[in-house]
Write a protein that holds these residues in place. Structure first.
Motif, PDB file in Angstrom:
ATOM      1  N   ASN A  57      -1.004  -5.116 -13.258  1.00  0.00           N
ATOM      2  CA  ASN A  57      -1.916  -6.133 -13.782  1.00  0.00           C
ATOM      3  C   ASN A  57      -2.248  -7.217 -12.766  1.00  0.00           C
ATOM      4  O   ASN A  57      -3.306  -7.832 -12.830  1.00  0.00           O
ATOM      5  N   GLN A  58      -1.347  -7.462 -11.831  1.00  0.00           N
ATOM      6  CA  GLN A  58      -1.560  -8.518 -10.848  1.00  0.00           C
ATOM      7  C   GLN A  58      -2.125  -7.987  -9.529  1.00  0.00           C
ATOM      8  O   GLN A  58      -2.216  -8.722  -8.551  1.00  0.00           O
ATOM      9  N   LYS A  59      -2.485  -6.714  -9.501  1.00  0.00           N
ATOM     10  CA  LYS A  59      -3.112  -6.079  -8.330  1.00  0.00           C
ATOM     11  C   LYS A  59      -2.275  -6.267  -7.062  1.00  0.00           C
ATOM     12  O   LYS A  59      -2.778  -6.649  -6.014  1.00  0.00           O
ATOM     13  N   LYS A  60      -1.004  -5.922  -7.161  1.00  0.00           N
ATOM     14  CA  LYS A  60      -0.098  -6.019  -6.023  1.00  0.00           C
ATOM     15  C   LYS A  60       0.016  -4.704  -5.261  1.00  0.00           C
ATOM     16  O   LYS A  60       0.623  -4.659  -4.193  1.00  0.00           O
ATOM     17  N   LEU A  61      -0.565  -3.635  -5.817  1.00  0.00           N
ATOM     18  CA  LEU A  61      -0.466  -2.315  -5.202  1.00  0.00           C
ATOM     19  C   LEU A  61      -1.845  -1.792  -4.805  1.00  0.00           C
ATOM     20  O   LEU A  61      -2.820  -2.003  -5.516  1.00  0.00           O
ATOM     21  N   THR A  62      -1.864  -1.087  -3.691  1.00  0.00           N
ATOM     22  CA  THR A  62      -3.024  -0.298  -3.294  1.00  0.00           C
ATOM     23  C   THR A  62      -2.505   1.122  -3.136  1.00  0.00           C
ATOM     24  O   THR A  62      -1.519   1.353  -2.424  1.00  0.00           O
ATOM     25  N   LEU A  63      -3.124   2.075  -3.817  1.00  0.00           N
ATOM     26  CA  LEU A  63      -2.650   3.452  -3.819  1.00  0.00           C
ATOM     27  C   LEU A  63      -3.632   4.324  -3.055  1.00  0.00           C
ATOM     28  O   LEU A  63      -4.817   4.379  -3.398  1.00  0.00           O
ATOM     29  N   GLU A  64      -3.141   4.998  -2.022  1.00  0.00           N
ATOM     30  CA  GLU A  64      -3.977   5.801  -1.147  1.00  0.00           C
ATOM     31  C   GLU A  64      -3.476   7.240  -1.093  1.00  0.00           C
ATOM     32  O   GLU A  64      -2.332   7.494  -0.712  1.00  0.00           O
ATOM     33  N   ASP A  65      -4.338   8.175  -1.449  1.00  0.00           N
ATOM     34  CA  ASP A  65      -4.025   9.601  -1.409  1.00  0.00           C
ATOM     35  C   ASP A  65      -4.105  10.078   0.044  1.00  0.00           C
ATOM     36  O   ASP A  65      -5.154   9.957   0.679  1.00  0.00           O
ATOM     37  N   THR A  80       0.872  -1.172   0.000  1.00  0.00           N
ATOM     38  CA  THR A  80       0.000   0.000   0.000  1.00  0.00           C
ATOM     39  C   THR A  80       0.905   1.217   0.000  1.00  0.00           C
ATOM     40  O   THR A  80       1.823   1.315   0.823  1.00  0.00           O
ATOM     41  N   ILE A  81       0.657   2.124  -0.941  1.00  0.00           N
ATOM     42  CA  ILE A  81       1.454   3.350  -1.055  1.00  0.00           C
ATOM     43  C   ILE A  81       0.589   4.528  -0.643  1.00  0.00           C
ATOM     44  O   ILE A  81      -0.523   4.707  -1.139  1.00  0.00           O
ATOM     45  N   PHE A  82       1.114   5.342   0.263  1.00  0.00           N
ATOM     46  CA  PHE A  82       0.441   6.539   0.740  1.00  0.00           C
ATOM     47  C   PHE A  82       1.113   7.737   0.073  1.00  0.00           C
ATOM     48  O   PHE A  82       2.226   8.100   0.440  1.00  0.00           O
ATOM     49  N   TYR A  83       0.454   8.334  -0.901  1.00  0.00           N
ATOM     50  CA  TYR A  83       1.094   9.360  -1.733  1.00  0.00           C
ATOM     51  C   TYR A  83       0.379  10.699  -1.648  1.00  0.00           C
ATOM     52  O   TYR A  83      -0.760  10.799  -1.203  1.00  0.00           O
ATOM     53  N   ASP A  84       1.073  11.740  -2.102  1.00  0.00           N
ATOM     54  CA  ASP A  84       0.571  13.112  -2.112  1.00  0.00           C
ATOM     55  C   ASP A  84      -0.222  13.344  -3.395  1.00  0.00           C
ATOM     56  O   ASP A  84       0.352  13.568  -4.456  1.00  0.00           O
ATOM     57  N   GLY A  85      -1.545  13.318  -3.274  1.00  0.00           N
ATOM     58  CA  GLY A  85      -2.406  13.520  -4.430  1.00  0.00           C
ATOM     59  C   GLY A  85      -2.445  14.952  -4.944  1.00  0.00           C
ATOM     60  O   GLY A  85      -3.024  15.221  -5.987  1.00  0.00           O
ATOM     61  N   PHE A  86      -1.815  15.893  -4.212  1.00  0.00           N
ATOM     62  CA  PHE A  86      -1.740  17.277  -4.668  1.00  0.00           C
ATOM     63  C   PHE A  86      -0.516  17.524  -5.550  1.00  0.00           C
ATOM     64  O   PHE A  86      -0.376  18.571  -6.138  1.00  0.00           O
ATOM     65  N   CYS A  87       0.384  16.563  -5.601  1.00  0.00           N
ATOM     66  CA  CYS A  87       1.620  16.706  -6.374  1.00  0.00           C
ATOM     67  C   CYS A  87       1.411  16.094  -7.766  1.00  0.00           C
ATOM     68  O   CYS A  87       1.204  14.886  -7.875  1.00  0.00           O
TER      69      CYS A  87
END
Length: 130
Positions: A25-33, A3-10
């Motif tokens: 493609n293998q759904k290994k990531l979850t991206l959270e703003d 799970t990656i916690f990223y800056d959605g304003f950047c």
């Protein structure tokens, strides 16, 4: 799983996350703003202010990783940019990590320069008014 916690304003951060999302493609990531309205409720253990300073990630076992560890693992999980693993080599790691911290600190100015897009309409270069 990461799970990656990223800056959605950047704009640069968002562009990278959009690319990772498309390649995952293998759904290994979850991206959270970290700026999502429900972020604090969903992830009370992640300080959004600290996650805004340095990219945070969480492994499936709950371990928190930061900075280039997150970036390198994300690209590895989607099977791209294998060359990035060089950044984790013991001789290269300290220099790469210091460079990442510089980039992270000035990413909004760099993003504005590169993309022509400001951080967001209500924020200045030095602080967010949200």
């Amino acid at each position: 799983m990461l799970t990656i916690f990223y800056d959605g304003f950047c704009p640069l951060c968002t562009a990278e996350m959009d690319t990772l999302r498309k390649l995952d493609n293998q759904k290994k990531l979850t991206l959270e703003d970290i700026h999502a309205e429900d972020f604090r409720q969903k992830f009370p253990h992640i300080d959004p202010i600290e996650a805004d300073r340095v990219l945070h990630g969480q492994l499936a076992n709950g371990q928190i990783i930061k900075g280039l560890e997150v970036t390198c693992l994300a690209w590895k999980l989607v099977g791209k940019h294998k060359w990035m693993q060089v950044l984790r080599w013991p001789v290269v790691r300290p220099i790469a990590d210091a460079s990442y911290l510089f980039f992270a600190r000035y990413r909004h100015q760099i993003s504005s320069f590169v993309s022509g897009k400001p951080r967001c309409e209500t924020c200045t270069k030095d602080r967010c008014d949200l």
